[in-house]
Design a protein around this motif. Structure first.
Motif, PDB file in Angstrom:
ATOM      1  N   ILE A   1     -43.909  -7.285  15.384  1.00  0.00           N
ATOM      2  CA  ILE A   1     -44.969  -8.057  16.029  1.00  0.00           C
ATOM      3  C   ILE A   1     -45.896  -8.738  15.031  1.00  0.00           C
ATOM      4  CG2 ILE A   1     -44.929  -6.717  18.157  1.00  0.00           C
ATOM      5  CD1 ILE A   1     -47.285  -5.093  17.091  1.00  0.00           C
TER       6      ILE A   1
ATOM      7  N   GLN B   1     -40.585 -11.002  16.293  1.00  0.00           N
ATOM      8  CA  GLN B   1     -40.338 -10.745  17.710  1.00  0.00           C
ATOM      9  C   GLN B   1     -38.891 -10.317  17.974  1.00  0.00           C
ATOM     10  OE1 GLN B   1     -42.899 -10.563  19.740  1.00  0.00           O
ATOM     11  NE2 GLN B   1     -44.249 -11.228  18.086  1.00  0.00           N
TER      12      GLN B   1
ATOM     13  N   ASP C   1     -43.752  -2.649  17.350  1.00  0.00           N
ATOM     14  CA  ASP C   1     -44.212  -2.063  18.602  1.00  0.00           C
ATOM     15  C   ASP C   1     -43.353  -0.847  18.953  1.00  0.00           C
ATOM     16  OD1 ASP C   1     -41.818  -2.949  19.673  1.00  0.00           O
ATOM     17  OD2 ASP C   1     -42.709  -4.552  20.882  1.00  0.00           O
ATOM     18  N   ARG C   2     -43.502  -0.321  20.162  1.00  0.00           N
ATOM     19  CA  ARG C   2     -42.789   0.906  20.549  1.00  0.00           C
ATOM     20  C   ARG C   2     -41.282   0.733  20.594  1.00  0.00           C
ATOM     21  NH1 ARG C   2     -46.646   3.205  25.488  1.00  0.00           N
ATOM     22  NH2 ARG C   2     -48.536   3.500  24.198  1.00  0.00           N
TER      23      ARG C   2
ATOM     24  N   ASN D   1     -52.238  -2.813  17.783  1.00  0.00           N
ATOM     25  CA  ASN D   1     -51.586  -1.936  18.757  1.00  0.00           C
ATOM     26  C   ASN D   1     -50.140  -1.646  18.348  1.00  0.00           C
ATOM     27  OD1 ASN D   1     -51.622  -0.350  21.104  1.00  0.00           O
ATOM     28  ND2 ASN D   1     -50.730  -1.993  22.344  1.00  0.00           N
ATOM     29  N   ALA D   2     -49.930  -1.470  17.044  1.00  0.00           N
ATOM     30  CA  ALA D   2     -48.603  -1.174  16.519  1.00  0.00           C
ATOM     31  C   ALA D   2     -48.286   0.308  16.701  1.00  0.00           C
ATOM     32  CB  ALA D   2     -48.531  -1.536  15.040  1.00  0.00           C
ATOM     33  N   SER D   3     -47.014   0.611  16.777  1.00  0.00           N
ATOM     34  CA  SER D   3     -46.566   1.998  16.901  1.00  0.00           C
ATOM     35  C   SER D   3     -45.867   2.506  15.645  1.00  0.00           C
ATOM     36  CB  SER D   3     -45.611   2.150  18.088  1.00  0.00           C
ATOM     37  OG  SER D   3     -46.264   1.871  19.308  1.00  0.00           O
TER      38      SER D   3
END
Length: 254
Positions: free
Chosen positions: A167, A129, A161-162, A195-197
């Motif tokens: 995450i 995080q 993430d973005r 939902n990883a980027s």
């Protein structure tokens, strides 16, 4: 993936001629004074100077004091270090390999695995995080803590993430000393589920040779192709060695 100093203490020998460690039972009642005094001295030295003031064999003795309360643990510590070379490799050794050492039972193995789990959890807490790019040193420390001293290959994926915040960190596969099976489709599928980027691939080379094999390079290319088709980014692929790491992006492989 395929790819192209043991502990010594000559000043204070514990056995002669390669003799194995033995554990002679002590008399019932109080511990002999020489063992009590030795344990007290080591604990005091640790209290005063911390781990930096102690060589591997003494730090290992401190751990073994709790697991083996009524025996001299010097021979056990020596045997463990002779077999696994250093403190880190002792703690991370597989239970079945630890059992090969005379004097090692369930209590010792449990305590060593608790110590390993605690080290992993503390290192992981520094990266989860949090933004990976601004905390790159912590990411490398975490990867080395969890993978550098393994005897077999392990493949992990860090999912971002973005905002490049980590995450999820997941082990995707385990293998042999020089090979681990990796499936690009499964890596891409898991990235979508989270939902990883962006992703960072990590695997270790137990041999210590950081040179990527042809299969390392090919697997990275196939995963990158699968991710690009989904609009995802592969930031890097790290190979973790015993004391160093190799970055595919820095070395021009990605």
């Amino acid at each position: 993936m395929t790819r192209r100093g043991a502990f010594h203490d000559t000043s204070l020998p514990l056995f002669q001629g390669g003799e194995e460690a033995t554990l002679e039972p002590l008399p019932k009642g109080r511990l002999p004074s020489y063992i009590q005094d030795h344990r007290a001295r080591l604990r005091e030295r640790f209290t005063q100077g911390g781990a930096a003031a102690m060589p591997d064999y003494e730090l290992l003795e401190l751990v073994l004091f709790r697991s083996i309360p009524r025996r001299d643990v010097k021979p056990v510590a020596r045997a463990l270090l002779d077999k696994f070379q250093d403190f880190n490799r002792v703690v991370t050794a597989p239970p079945e390999r630890l059992k090969e050492v005379v004097g090692i039972g369930a209590a010792v193995i449990t305590d060593l695995k608790i110590l390993e789990a605690a080290a992993h959890r503390m290192a992981r807490s520094k990266v989860m995080q949090r933004q990976v790019i601004s905390g790159w040193d912590a990411v490398l420390d975490y990867c080395h803590t969890t993978m550098a001293h393994r005897e077999t290959e392990q493949f992990r994926v860090l999912f971002l993430d973005r905002k490049n915040v980590l995450i999820a960190d997941e082990e995707q596969a385990r293998g042999t000393v020089d090979h681990v099976p990796v499936y690009p489709r499964e890596v891409a599928k898991r990235a979508l589920e989270l939902n990883a980027s962006a992703l960072i691939l990590v695997h270790n080379h137990p041999s210590g040779d950081l040179t990527p094999s042809e299969s390392d390079i090919d697997m990275t290319d196939r995963i990158n192709t699968a991710l690009l088709a989904l609009g995802l980014v592969l930031h890097d692929h790290l190979i973790i060695g015993r004391s160093r790491e190799l970055s595919f992006r820095t070395e021009g492989y990605l």
